[in-house]
Design a protein around this motif. Structure first.
Motif, short mmCIF file in Angstrom:
data_model
loop_
_atom_site.label_atom_id
_atom_site.label_comp_id
_atom_site.label_asym_id
_atom_site.label_seq_id
_atom_site.Cartn_x
_atom_site.Cartn_y
_atom_site.Cartn_z
N SER A 1 -32.18 80.30 -116.47
CA SER A 1 -32.75 79.67 -116.76
C SER A 1 -33.44 78.09 -115.43
O SER A 1 -34.23 77.30 -116.01
CB SER A 1 -33.71 78.88 -118.34
OG SER A 1 -32.11 78.36 -118.63
N ASP B 1 -35.90 78.60 -110.55
CA ASP B 1 -37.25 79.60 -110.65
C ASP B 1 -37.28 80.43 -109.64
O ASP B 1 -36.26 80.65 -108.82
CB ASP B 1 -38.35 78.43 -109.10
CG ASP B 1 -38.46 76.78 -109.68
OD1 ASP B 1 -38.32 75.67 -108.70
OD2 ASP B 1 -38.22 76.68 -110.96
N ILE C 1 -42.36 81.84 -110.88
CA ILE C 1 -42.31 81.03 -112.26
C ILE C 1 -40.96 79.82 -112.11
O ILE C 1 -40.32 80.14 -111.47
CB ILE C 1 -42.50 81.72 -113.24
CG1 ILE C 1 -42.38 81.45 -114.65
CG2 ILE C 1 -41.00 83.19 -112.82
CD1 ILE C 1 -42.97 83.10 -115.16
N SER C 2 -41.84 78.87 -112.82
CA SER C 2 -40.76 78.19 -112.81
C SER C 2 -39.47 78.31 -113.90
O SER C 2 -39.70 79.10 -114.30
CB SER C 2 -41.11 76.28 -113.64
OG SER C 2 -41.82 76.91 -115.02
N ARG D 1 -37.94 77.45 -116.92
CA ARG D 1 -38.70 78.11 -118.15
C ARG D 1 -39.99 78.37 -118.25
O ARG D 1 -40.05 78.37 -119.66
CB ARG D 1 -38.55 76.10 -118.85
CG ARG D 1 -37.04 75.50 -118.90
CD ARG D 1 -36.35 74.67 -119.87
NE ARG D 1 -35.36 74.23 -119.79
CZ ARG D 1 -34.48 74.36 -120.68
NH1 ARG D 1 -34.37 75.62 -120.97
NH2 ARG D 1 -33.23 73.84 -120.39
N GLY D 2 -40.54 78.63 -117.33
CA GLY D 2 -41.61 79.33 -117.08
C GLY D 2 -42.74 78.60 -117.37
O GLY D 2 -43.96 79.14 -117.21
N GLY D 3 -42.65 77.35 -117.97
CA GLY D 3 -43.85 76.89 -117.61
C GLY D 3 -45.18 76.45 -116.92
O GLY D 3 -46.29 76.01 -116.87
N ARG D 4 -44.53 76.82 -114.88
CA ARG D 4 -45.76 76.55 -114.30
C ARG D 4 -45.42 77.83 -113.46
O ARG D 4 -44.42 78.67 -113.28
CB ARG D 4 -44.93 75.58 -113.54
CG ARG D 4 -45.42 74.22 -114.02
CD ARG D 4 -45.36 73.07 -113.76
NE ARG D 4 -46.16 73.49 -112.02
CZ ARG D 4 -45.95 71.83 -111.65
NH1 ARG D 4 -44.93 70.94 -110.67
NH2 ARG D 4 -46.99 71.99 -110.26
N THR E 1 -43.74 86.78 -115.30
CA THR E 1 -42.88 85.96 -116.59
C THR E 1 -41.51 85.97 -116.42
O THR E 1 -41.10 86.86 -115.67
CB THR E 1 -44.03 87.58 -117.99
OG1 THR E 1 -43.24 88.66 -117.26
CG2 THR E 1 -45.38 87.43 -118.03
N GLY F 1 -39.86 73.57 -109.93
CA GLY F 1 -41.04 73.43 -110.75
C GLY F 1 -41.84 72.77 -110.27
O GLY F 1 -43.35 73.22 -110.49
#
Length: 124
Positions: A29, A32, A50-51, A53-56, A70, A102
């Protein structure tokens, strides 16, 4: 961090494939993850990222919404769902990782860790 990309294969135009990028690290995690591809005779190009933690997420413009990136940090694995595949998508697909920033996902030189590549062939 060691990465292994798999899931490539031969698919007909209009078909789908899901690529996976498995990591050996336990702190997945904090990285990236990106996908790049290289077609025969062409330079490697950015596909998606994908960043940590998946937020971006970020996608190359030529995808036109066909691919979805994903990740599942509990499984230390990233995914690239590829839909509506076309012959021009035929390439060797690489996953790559870097310490999480990120942003500015397209800077290939920033990715320190690379998988071995998985071949996607789109042909009838």
């Amino acid at each position: 961090v060691q990465l292994q990309a798999f899931g490539g294969g031969l698919v007909q135009p209009g078909g789908s494939l899901r690529l996976s990028c498995a990591s050996s690290g336990s702190t997945f995690s904090t990285y990236d993850v990106a996908w790049f591809r290289q077609a025969p005779g062409k330079e490697r190009e950015f596909v998606s990222a994908i960043s940590g933690r998946g937020g971006r997420v970020d996608y190359a413009e030529f995808l036109q919404g066909r691919f979805i990136i994903t990740r599942d940090n509990a499984k230390n694995t990233g995914y690239l769902q590829m839909n509506s595949l076309q012959p021009e998508d035929t390439s060797l697909y690489y996953c790559a990782a870097r310490r999480a920033r990120g942003q500015d996902f397209r800077l290939e030189d920033e990715y320190r860790y690379w998988g071995q590549g998985t071949l996607v062939t789109v042909s009838s």
